[in-house]
Write an enzyme that holds these catalytic residues in place. Structure first.
Site, PDB file in Angstrom:
ATOM      1  N   HIS A  78     -13.788  -5.086   8.946  1.00 25.73           N
ATOM      2  CA  HIS A  78     -13.879  -3.974   9.892  1.00 25.73           C
ATOM      3  C   HIS A  78     -15.328  -3.638  10.211  1.00 25.73           C
ATOM      4  O   HIS A  78     -15.950  -2.837   9.507  1.00 25.73           O
ATOM      5  CB  HIS A  78     -13.186  -2.748   9.303  1.00 25.73           C
ATOM      6  CG  HIS A  78     -11.747  -2.983   8.953  1.00 25.73           C
ATOM      7  ND1 HIS A  78     -11.360  -3.682   7.840  1.00 25.73           N
ATOM      8  CD2 HIS A  78     -10.611  -2.608   9.588  1.00 25.73           C
ATOM      9  CE1 HIS A  78     -10.042  -3.740   7.799  1.00 25.73           C
ATOM     10  NE2 HIS A  78      -9.554  -3.098   8.840  1.00 25.73           N
ATOM     11  N   GLU A  82       2.306  18.264  -4.083  1.00 22.25           N
ATOM     12  CA  GLU A  82       2.403  17.239  -5.127  1.00 22.25           C
ATOM     13  C   GLU A  82       1.448  16.075  -4.884  1.00 22.25           C
ATOM     14  O   GLU A  82       0.809  15.567  -5.802  1.00 22.25           O
ATOM     15  CB  GLU A  82       3.842  16.697  -5.223  1.00 22.25           C
ATOM     16  CG  GLU A  82       4.875  17.696  -5.714  1.00 22.25           C
ATOM     17  CD  GLU A  82       5.399  18.597  -4.604  1.00 22.25           C
ATOM     18  OE1 GLU A  82       4.992  18.429  -3.434  1.00 22.25           O
ATOM     19  OE2 GLU A  82       6.234  19.476  -4.907  1.00 22.25           O
TER      20      GLU A  82
END
Ligand SMILES: Cc1ncc(C[n+]2csc(CCOP(=O)(O)OP(=O)(O)O)c2C)c(N)n1
Length: 665
Positions: free
Chosen positions: A29, A409
């Protein structure tokens, strides 16, 4: 004021290394490193506190490349700054097997990579944990010893992922003003313009979450510099939304998704060299530019030496404690505390839920292990992770040891990784086992990185009862056992719970998950033994008098059911033995002989676990009898559910006797 020519040449060194390394690897990338090179140059040469000669310096600033796909940005920086672990050979061999320059940055490959990133959203969320740890350690050891920033470079993708919202709101709420997120605001993703899929006003969003947020031109070094300077005196965490051009310098691909995730190609690279006025060959950095970077790498050395002197001048006891905490060694009193706890349990023989046993264990542990940092995702009273001596960690009280993570969570699991990575603390959390799915991407990264985080998950089966199938984990144990390098513990009573806690804390090389019951359990281990029997993962908890025809294997709440089944079989004159398996992973690490002995030679093998069968065939074989679940649970009192699904001693005994009779046994 920045010297523009010097700045540009230093930033262009990052661009050149990145585009050339991606080209050589024929994958990677280039867009992000080229677009964010100005941001990184100003951050690393003027603001970040670090010393390549001592990359683990505890009071260094942390830098998290949340957009891990832009790994060449980080690798280029580490090479240019003179990190020993990142010679040019590593850059030349970007993405090749056996080299440290993996596709996405991996913690542990080279000092200077503070965390593994790649799954978008994880880096920024992990950084929140680092910033929590920094404030916590600062509250304990003071400004002289712990006083640093956590910087993040985040992309559109990082901010679009849901976990970022959990992280951002948590950081804002906790007032983590040592956290600075630089947002590479290039408005390009893989599919094309960001406008295809998002129209969020990120500045307004961050402000709404309690952050200070500013917008700058991400290619203007003076704007970058002053934004970073301001961030350092902010009372809130800071977002710097830095407008950039992806693939900056590439004549045709800059500003387009074509620059994101593929080599630019020879022609485009030649064009970029021209546009950037970069005349050196691939992987060659002109000596004056390399020198400028190496000088920048020396920038914080005096600060580190001062810090070292302050530490040495500190009170000997405090210094010793700081060094112990950073080394990750448990305190001297730990083993004794576990022993005292086990004796107490053997004496009291309590009938209690293992979540309660866990609280009991934590009461003993937290009293002697000051580095534990507990928490829960708004289920504190259910998870029993808060012990009496703990106060909340909050914006007003960074010396608190309990994080009210809220209903976050995933953010909690990611933050725990950051707390562990920071060093000096051992994080543990709480939620229901069924919500392990909400934490899973971060637990996986903890396992990949080998971090000591302890995930407490209560309500571990249909045994939670009335909340019904949405809350009853069925496939979760199997799914968690499938994660490499994660200890999954499912203790059967208070003694096993104490032992599993000890094992989780002692294992500094991997995360542990402790699955605990809501319902009360009878003690299955009634005698005190100093040895940690759970350490071998599985052991015979009730043996046969003679050669056993039947082996009953069980975990957690089903061990007492297996023992009750054995009693029925005993009465029927059938010899059986019971094996408790608190951890499949630890059992698999034992010698082949031990495993063979524990599995035994009985003709009939039965597994009992209120969950799916997957994974059990390795122990009971395809002909083994499995007593557990093969679908979702149901809502009702837990005893009725165990009856309904046939997870009872009577049903087990009946099945076994049927099989024995059929075999003529
Ligand atoms: C959780 C996750 N989903 C998907 C991907 C694959 N992926 C890599 S980069 C990217 C998005 C690219 O956009 P952006 O974050 O803006 O990065 P930039 O194009 O600026 O380099 C995606 C979808 C990933 N790495 N992580």
């Amino acid at each position: 004021m920045t010297d523009p020519a010097k700045h540009n040449s230093m930033a262009n060194a990052i661009r050149a290394l990145s585009m050339d390394a991606v080209q050589a690897a024929n994958s990677g990338h280039p867009g992000l490193p080229m677009g964010a090179a100005d941001l990184a140059t100003v951050l690393f040469t003027k603001h970040l506190k670090f010393d390549p000669a001592d990359p683990a310096w505890p009071d260094r600033d942390r830098f998290v490349l949340s957009a891990g796909h832009g790994s060449m940005l980080l690798y280029s920086l580490l090479y240019l700054l003179g990190y020993e672990g990142m010679p040019i050979e590593q850059i030349r061999n970007f993405r090749q097997l056996g080299y440290k320059t993996a596709g996405h940055p991996e913690f542990g490959h080279v000092p200077g990579i503070e965390t593994t990133t790649g799954p978008l959203g994880q880096g920024i969320s992990t950084a929140v944990g680092m910033a929590i740890a920094e404030r916590s350690m600062n509250a304990e050891f003071g400004d002289d010893i712990v006083d640093h920033f956590t910087y993040v470079l985040a992309s559109d993708g990082d901010l679009m992922e849901g976990v970022s919202q959990e992280a951002i709101t948590l950081a804002g709420h906790l007032g983590l003003n040592r956290l600075v997120v630089v947002f590479d605001d290039n408005r390009i993703t893989i599919d094309g313009d960001l406008a295809l899929s998002d129209s969020t006003d990120q500045v307004a969003r961050f402000e709404a979450c309690g952050w200070r947020a500013v917008e700058i031109d991400g290619h203007d070094p003076d704007q970058i510099d002053s934004a970073l300077l301001d961030a350092r005196s902010s009372e809130r965490p800071t977002l710097i939304a830095a407008r950039t051009t992806i693939g900056f310098g590439a004549p045709n691909k800059a500003g387009k998704s074509a620059a994101h995730g593929a080599p630019l190609g020879e022609d485009e690279i030649a064009g970029a060299r021209k546009a950037l006025d970069w005349t050196s060959e691939a992987f060659e950095i002109p000596p004056d530019i390399l020198d400028a970077w190496r000088v920048a790498g020396l920038r914080s050395r005096p600060a580190r030496k001062d810090w070292q002197q302050r530490l040495e001048a500190d009170d000997a006891e405090r210094r010793g404690e700081f060094e112990r905490r950073i080394s990750g060694e448990l305190p001297a009193g730990f083993a004794d505390a576990v022993d005292v706890l086990k004796k107490e349990i053997a004496e009291d023989a309590p009938t209690m839920a293992t979540r309660k046993s866990s609280e009991l264990a934590l009461t003993h542990i937290n009293a002697v292990v000051p580095e534990t940092m507990g928490g829960s995702a708004d289920l504190t009273g259910s998870n029993n992770t808060l012990t009496k001596d703990m106060t909340p960690f909050s914006a007003d009280n960074y010396s608190g040891r309990f994080v009210h993570y809220g209903i976050r969570e995933h953010g909690m699991a990611a933050a725990m990784n950051g707390i562990a990575l920071h060093g000096g603390l051992i994080p543990y959390s709480g939620t229901f086992l069924v919500f392990s799915d909400y934490c899973r991407p971060s637990i996986r990264l903890a396992a990949l990185m080998g971090l000591r985080v302890i995930v407490v998950m209560t309500h571990d089966s249909i045994g939670l009862g009335e909340d019904g199938p949405t809350h009853q984990p069925v496939e979760h144990l199997a799914a968690l056992r499938a994660i490499p390098n994660l200890n999954v513990f499912r203790p059967a009573d208070a003694t096993e719970t104490a032992e599993c806690w000890a094992l989780a804390l002692e294992d500094s090389e991997r995360p542990s998950l402790i699955a605990l019951t809501r319902q009360n359990l009878s003690p299955v281990r009634t005698d005190y033994q100093s040895d940690n029997l759970c350490a071998r993962g599985a052991y015979v908890i009730a043996d046969a008098d003679d050669d056993a025809a039947v082996s009953l294997f069980a975990t957690g709440s089903e061990v007492e059911i297996a023992i009750a089944a054995k009693a029925i079989l005993d009465d029927a004159g059938r010899q059986s033995r019971v094996v408790s398996i608190p951890s499949f992973e630890l059992f698999r690490r034992q010698s082949a002989t031990y495993q063979r002995d524990v599995i035994g030679s009985a003709g009939i093998r039965v597994a009992i676990e209120a969950a799916v069968r997957q994974g059990w065939d390795a122990i009971i074989g395809p002909d083994g009898i499995f007593v557990g679940m093969d679908g979702f649970g149901a809502s009702g009192p837990y005893k009725s559910l165990y009856e309904h699904f046939g997870i009872t001693a009577e049903n087990i005994a009946e099945k076994v006797i049927e099989r024995l009779d059929a075999a003529g046994g």
